[in-house]
Scaffold this motif. Structure first.
Motif, PDB file in Angstrom:
ATOM      1  N   PHE A 331      68.999 -39.987  36.451  1.00  0.00           N
ATOM      2  CA  PHE A 331      68.653 -38.433  36.484  1.00  0.00           C
ATOM      3  C   PHE A 331      68.067 -37.997  37.869  1.00  0.00           C
ATOM      4  CE2 PHE A 331      65.330 -35.016  36.417  1.00  0.00           C
ATOM      5  CZ  PHE A 331      66.171 -34.101  35.471  1.00  0.00           C
ATOM      6  N   TYR A 398      64.310 -33.723  32.272  1.00  0.00           N
ATOM      7  CA  TYR A 398      64.522 -35.197  32.276  1.00  0.00           C
ATOM      8  C   TYR A 398      64.100 -35.728  30.792  1.00  0.00           C
ATOM      9  CZ  TYR A 398      62.829 -39.954  32.760  1.00  0.00           C
ATOM     10  OH  TYR A 398      62.990 -41.398  32.689  1.00  0.00           O
ATOM     11  N   TRP A 401      67.105 -35.380  28.775  1.00  0.00           N
ATOM     12  CA  TRP A 401      68.248 -36.093  29.295  1.00  0.00           C
ATOM     13  C   TRP A 401      68.003 -37.621  28.802  1.00  0.00           C
ATOM     14  CZ3 TRP A 401      67.847 -40.465  32.389  1.00  0.00           C
ATOM     15  CH2 TRP A 401      69.053 -41.016  33.038  1.00  0.00           C
ATOM     16  N   GLU A 404      69.015 -38.102  25.429  1.00  0.00           N
ATOM     17  CA  GLU A 404      70.511 -38.288  25.075  1.00  0.00           C
ATOM     18  C   GLU A 404      71.188 -39.398  25.524  1.00  0.00           C
ATOM     19  OE1 GLU A 404      71.812 -35.264  27.828  1.00  0.00           O
ATOM     20  OE2 GLU A 404      71.246 -33.444  26.519  1.00  0.00           O
ATOM     21  N   GLN A 405      70.256 -40.301  26.320  1.00  0.00           N
ATOM     22  CA  GLN A 405      70.680 -41.519  26.774  1.00  0.00           C
ATOM     23  C   GLN A 405      70.566 -42.784  25.610  1.00  0.00           C
ATOM     24  OE1 GLN A 405      72.438 -41.520  29.622  1.00  0.00           O
ATOM     25  NE2 GLN A 405      71.982 -39.260  29.454  1.00  0.00           N
TER      26      GLN A 405
END
Length: 406
Positions: A331, A398, A401, A404-405
């Protein structure tokens, strides 16, 4: 005048009046670290500049801590704690999980037994005494940090005056027992940096791979230069910010320990420091890099920095990173608006027509019922100008994100 009256025998009503006027204010609930800010103004330029001590703005502390998301069971450390800004932010972030349960029981006494409420209090006390830790070389800053922690939920028992870069064997016994290599879950720190505070003690440098000379082979691969006995050949000196990177990673728990650190951008992009980046990629997973505005430390310092979030690799991951390398997403963000200008003045957001942007939020406050003496919670509407600060949005992006990972 009130103080003089309160000293007069037979005037308890004066004391009662003073208490009634002050009880509406809570230093513990204050959203601004007024103690740290006041101290930083008092200590003067000699302390702030000569030893590389530039106190981290609180919005940057909040962003880093939000990205790390420390939990109540995790050990938190700042090995260069200063006045405790990072520690207080991390401590209050973790306590919020416990206090949410506490508030639930206060608002609905039927939702929990007395034993359960005592357990919540025990969790809070145990967390403060065992999980919040800070170290600083400067004894004056340690005293200021202890005062700051006492006024902010009291985690002052975990603060020590010591040199974090020296071997842990030289630390006092209570610190050695609590902080060991591989024992810390979360580190959040802004170590001192500057050209005037290099480390040149050979015994101290010998602890660090990043204090050694590094060579590049014909394939462009970097490795530590060693003598015929296999012992690393040391550089004559090294700036403390580079050594702090390695020390912090040594202290993190393998595989799960994570860290957010303020790092000068020179370490991230200077060709002569490529060995530092190589070593990092062999020992940690870089989770995020947030390029901070040059004015972050203004008006005292204009060093360009980034906040880097990373996780220490496990032994298996480290072996793979050193042989074949690891492939993973990172990120990245740029904090263009940090809420203040180069003179330190607060910058507020504006609407397209130039008016102040106003935020409306609901806040829960506590008051003491004057008749019963019982705490009463109520919600109020607060209207306030919006600081032009993107860092909370960076932290939110962040976390989204990161989810989502998963």
């Amino acid at each position: 005048m009130l103080w003089q009256l309160s000293r007069v025998p037979g005037r308890p009503t004066v004391i009662a009046y003073v208490v009634s006027q002050l009880q509406a204010f809570s230093l513990l609930a204050s959203p601004v670290d007024v103690k740290g800010v006041a101290y930083e103004e008092i200590v003067g330029s000699n302390l702030r500049g000569d030893r590389g001590e530039f106190f981290t703005p609180r919005n940057a502390c909040r962003m880093a801590v939000t990205m790390l998301n420390p939990q109540p069971h995790e050990v938190v450390l700042d090995p260069a704690c200063g006045t405790g800004g990072f520690l207080i932010t991390a401590m209050n972030h973790s306590l919020a999980f416990i206090e949410a349960d506490e508030r639930k029981n206060w608002m609905d006494p039927a939702s929990g037994t007395e034993e359960e409420r005592q357990e919540l209090y025990r969790r809070r006390t145990e967390y403060l005494s065992s999980c919040v830790n800070g170290i600083d070389l400067n004894p004056g800053l340690v005293r200021a940090a202890k005062m700051n922690m006492v006024m902010n939920n009291d985690g002052s028992g975990g603060l020590w005056q010591a040199n974090s870069l020296e071997s842990p064997h030289t630390w006092e016994p209570s610190l050695r027992e609590k902080i060991r290599y591989g024992s810390v879950d979360v580190i959040v720190s802004n170590p001192p940096f500057g050209a005037n505070i290099v480390i040149d003690d050979e015994d101290l440098l010998a602890q660090y791979e990043l204090a050694a000379m590094w060579d590049k082979d014909e394939n462009g691969q970097l490795s530590i230069r060693r003598n015929v006995s296999g012992i690393p050949i040391l550089q004559k000196s090294q700036p403390p910010e580079i050594l702090f990177i390695e020390r912090c990673i040594q202290l993190l728990r393998e595989g799960t320990g994570r860290m957010a650190m303020v790092i000068p951008n020179g370490i991230l992009n200077n060709p002569g420091l490529a060995y530092v980046r190589t070593w990092l990629l062999q020992n940690v997973q870089i989770l995020a890099v947030v390029d901070m505005h040059r004015d972050l430390f203004q008006p005292r310092n204009d060093t360009q920095t980034s906040i880097v979030v990373m996780r220490r690799l496990s032994s298996e991951e480290k072996a793979l990173a050193q042989s074949d390398g690891l492939d993973y997403p990172i990120f990245m963000a740029v904090g263009e608006k940090i809420g203040h200008d180069k003179r330190g003045n607060t910058i507020y957001r504006r609407t397209p027509d130039g008016a102040d942007a106003i935020a409306v939020r609901t806040e829960t406050i506590s008051e003491i019922d004057p008749e019963t003496g019982v705490e009463v919670l109520k919600e109020i509407e607060v209207r306030e100008r919006q600081v032009d600060d993107e860092l909370p949005e960076v932290a939110t992006a962040y976390l989204r994100w990161l989810g989502e990972q998963a």
